[in-house]
Scaffold this motif. Structure first.
Motif, short mmCIF file in Angstrom:
data_model
loop_
_atom_site.label_atom_id
_atom_site.label_comp_id
_atom_site.label_asym_id
_atom_site.label_seq_id
_atom_site.Cartn_x
_atom_site.Cartn_y
_atom_site.Cartn_z
N GLY A 141 -7.30 -3.39 -0.67
CA GLY A 141 -6.56 -4.53 -0.16
C GLY A 141 -5.19 -4.15 0.35
O GLY A 141 -4.85 -2.96 0.44
N GLU A 142 -4.48 -5.18 0.72
CA GLU A 142 -3.12 -4.96 1.20
C GLU A 142 -2.22 -5.94 0.48
O GLU A 142 -2.63 -7.07 0.20
CB GLU A 142 -3.07 -5.20 2.72
CG GLU A 142 -1.75 -4.78 3.30
CD GLU A 142 -1.62 -5.03 4.81
OE1 GLU A 142 -2.55 -4.69 5.57
OE2 GLU A 142 -0.57 -5.55 5.21
N ARG A 143 -1.06 -5.48 0.11
CA ARG A 143 -0.11 -6.37 -0.56
C ARG A 143 1.29 -6.06 -0.07
O ARG A 143 1.48 -5.16 0.74
CB ARG A 143 -0.21 -6.19 -2.09
CG ARG A 143 0.09 -4.78 -2.52
CD ARG A 143 -0.32 -4.57 -3.99
NE ARG A 143 -0.29 -3.14 -4.32
CZ ARG A 143 -1.02 -2.56 -5.26
NH1 ARG A 143 -1.88 -3.27 -5.97
NH2 ARG A 143 -0.93 -1.27 -5.50
N VAL A 144 2.25 -6.83 -0.55
CA VAL A 144 3.63 -6.59 -0.16
C VAL A 144 4.28 -5.73 -1.25
O VAL A 144 4.22 -6.06 -2.43
CB VAL A 144 4.39 -7.92 0.02
CG1 VAL A 144 5.83 -7.66 0.44
CG2 VAL A 144 3.67 -8.79 1.05
N ALA A 145 4.84 -4.62 -0.84
CA ALA A 145 5.47 -3.73 -1.81
C ALA A 145 6.81 -4.32 -2.27
O ALA A 145 7.30 -5.29 -1.69
CB ALA A 145 5.70 -2.36 -1.17
N ASN A 146 7.37 -3.72 -3.32
CA ASN A 146 8.63 -4.23 -3.87
C ASN A 146 9.74 -4.31 -2.83
O ASN A 146 10.59 -5.18 -2.89
CB ASN A 146 9.10 -3.35 -5.03
CG ASN A 146 8.16 -3.51 -6.22
OD1 ASN A 146 7.47 -4.53 -6.33
ND2 ASN A 146 8.15 -2.51 -7.11
N ASP A 147 9.71 -3.36 -1.89
CA ASP A 147 10.78 -3.37 -0.88
C ASP A 147 10.42 -4.25 0.32
O ASP A 147 11.11 -4.22 1.34
CB ASP A 147 11.08 -1.93 -0.42
CG ASP A 147 9.91 -1.32 0.36
OD1 ASP A 147 8.85 -1.99 0.50
OD2 ASP A 147 10.04 -0.19 0.84
N GLY A 148 9.33 -5.02 0.21
CA GLY A 148 8.98 -5.94 1.29
C GLY A 148 8.10 -5.33 2.36
O GLY A 148 7.65 -6.03 3.27
N SER A 149 7.83 -4.04 2.25
CA SER A 149 6.99 -3.40 3.27
C SER A 149 5.50 -3.61 2.93
O SER A 149 5.15 -3.97 1.80
CB SER A 149 7.31 -1.91 3.36
OG SER A 149 6.98 -1.26 2.16
N ARG A 150 4.63 -3.39 3.91
CA ARG A 150 3.19 -3.50 3.68
C ARG A 150 2.74 -2.35 2.79
O ARG A 150 3.19 -1.23 2.95
CB ARG A 150 2.42 -3.39 5.00
CG ARG A 150 2.59 -4.55 5.92
CD ARG A 150 1.92 -4.24 7.26
NE ARG A 150 0.46 -4.09 7.13
CZ ARG A 150 -0.31 -3.54 8.07
NH1 ARG A 150 0.22 -3.09 9.18
NH2 ARG A 150 -1.63 -3.44 7.87
N GLU A 151 1.82 -2.65 1.90
CA GLU A 151 1.27 -1.60 1.03
C GLU A 151 -0.24 -1.72 1.00
O GLU A 151 -0.77 -2.80 0.68
CB GLU A 151 1.84 -1.76 -0.38
CG GLU A 151 1.38 -0.68 -1.34
CD GLU A 151 2.08 -0.79 -2.69
OE1 GLU A 151 2.79 0.14 -3.07
OE2 GLU A 151 1.90 -1.84 -3.34
#
Ligand code: NAD
Ligand code: IPM
Ligand code: MN
Length: 354
Positions: A141-151
């Protein structure tokens, strides 16, 4: 003997055509071919890369002959609609967990390899790749990383049961070969928990096979040694991702990705042999598709593997392999080998030597 023929995309149909010419030239009684749509072309026609009709045709056949899938036009589609899902879906749905990828430099053909001839001449290995598990089939999947970037994330796992059954295939394969009973299990147990379970399970499975000369190697070292010391390998037992990468690497050491065939099998037996799917290890090669210069040898050799494993036609399989080897010895080279022979001319060269 029912064969589902799924040519797919790009050079898939071009190389499949040559393999079918070779099969038809053998004039085998009772062989019936069914054509199916798969990959990007199936998406364009039916809205899905693996239409139900194609999956049913594959299930009802005794073997599947598969070209290649992949189309740059489809790279932006949602993942479940991309052409590659067709081959992944077939492997999973048909429980084809064991992928055999032979890589060999034939005697007299050392010059095709970029390696020094004395080293190239030692290359004769069978990669036994697990095909229905690993990071390929985990949740993703894809989520939002802690720094707001795509992960992006992909779950990698193997359970002992999956490892044991593919280890058994590798041990059986070693026993069937004419080489010493050498099996090298390739993993990344120094870093990955998945690999630690893999390694432990392979060791457990080997207890019942004391005559097998089993060793374990990290994948980075294996990549290095396939090039520097290919003679050190007999059967390579590895997971889905590492097997994918190492087989393309081995093909380059042989001389061309257009030379490596594969068989994907499970446990299902038909009236004729083991059910399987047969395909070259290469993809749809969009960079050369439509130019008539793809090397069809891998596809022709995949058809030979089909005759051997799914139909018990050992003599006919060998006949094709001998003709391919003779054509190569006589200097037939595909575009990827720097020669001027086109797909059809290579097919002709094999047909002449059958
Ligand atoms: P690829 O194997 O299609 O091509 C890699 C390179 O090798 C290209 O330069 C190509 O021209 C060359 N090549 C491949 N087969 C050849 C042949 N028979 N004769 C001569 N040259 C050949 O890999 P890629 O470019 O990374 O992927 C292209 C597409 O194929 C992608 O969509 C990918 O997902 C897909 N793919 C599908 C399969 C499959 O169907 N099993 C396997 C690998 C890649
Ligand atoms: C292969 C291919 C496939 C794989 C892709 C197209 C899903 O690279 O058959 O080697 O990664 O298994
Ligand atoms: Mn691959």
């Amino acid at each position: 003997m029912k064969i589902a023929v799924l040519p797919g995309d790009g050079i898939g149909p071009e190389v499949t055509r040559e393999a079918l010419r070779v099969l038809k030239a053998l004039d085998l009684p009772g062989l019936t071919l069914f054509d199916g749509d798969v990959g990007g072309m199936a998406y364009k026609r039916h809205g899905h890369p693996l239409p139900d009709e194609t999956l049913t045709m594959a299930r009802e056949a005794d073997a599947v002959l598969f070209g290649a899938v992949g189309d740059p036009d489809c790279d932006g589609l949602e993942r479940h609609l991309r052409p590659e899902q067709a081959i992944l879906g077939l492997r999973k749905e048909l429980d084809l967990f064991a992928n055999l990828r032979p890589a060999k430099v034939f005697k007299g053909l050392e010059h095709l390899s970029p390696l020094q001839p004395e080293i190239a001449g030692q290359l004769d290995m069978m990669i036994v790749r697990e095909l229905t598990g690993d990071v390929y089939f985990g949740e993703k999947g894809e989520r939002v990383a802690n720094d707001g970037s795509r992960e992006g994330w992909d779950m990698m796992s193997y359970c002992e049961t999956e490892v044991r059954r593919i280890a058994q295939v590798a041990f059986r394969t070693a026993r069937g070969g004419d080489d010493k009973l050498r099996v090298t299990s390739v993993d990344k147990a120094n870093v990955l928990e998945t690999s630690q379970v893999w390694r432990d399970a392979v060791k457990d499975a080997a207890v019942a096979h004391p005559d097998i000369d089993l060793s374990h190697m990290y994948v980075d070292n294996a990549a290095m040694q396939i090039i520097s010391n290919p003679g050190g390998f007999g059967v390579i037992l590895t997971g889905n991702l590492f097997g994918d990468i190492l087989s393309d690497l081995a093909s380059a050491a042989v001389g061309s990705i257009g030379l490596l065939a594969s068989a994907s099998m499970g446990e299902r037996q038909t009236a004729h042999g083991t059910f399987g799917l047969y395909e070259p290890i290469h993809g749809s090669a969009p960079d050369i598709a439509g130019e008539g210069k793809a090397n069809p040898m891998a596809m022709i050799l995949s058809a030979a593997m089909m005759l051997r494993h799914s139909f018990g036609l050992e003599a006919e399989a060998t006949r094709i392999e001998v003709a391919v080897e003779a054509a190569l010895s006589d200097g037939i080279r595909g575009g990827d080998l720097g020669g001027s022979h086109g797909t059809q001319a290579i097919g002709d060269a094999v047909l002449e030597r059958l």
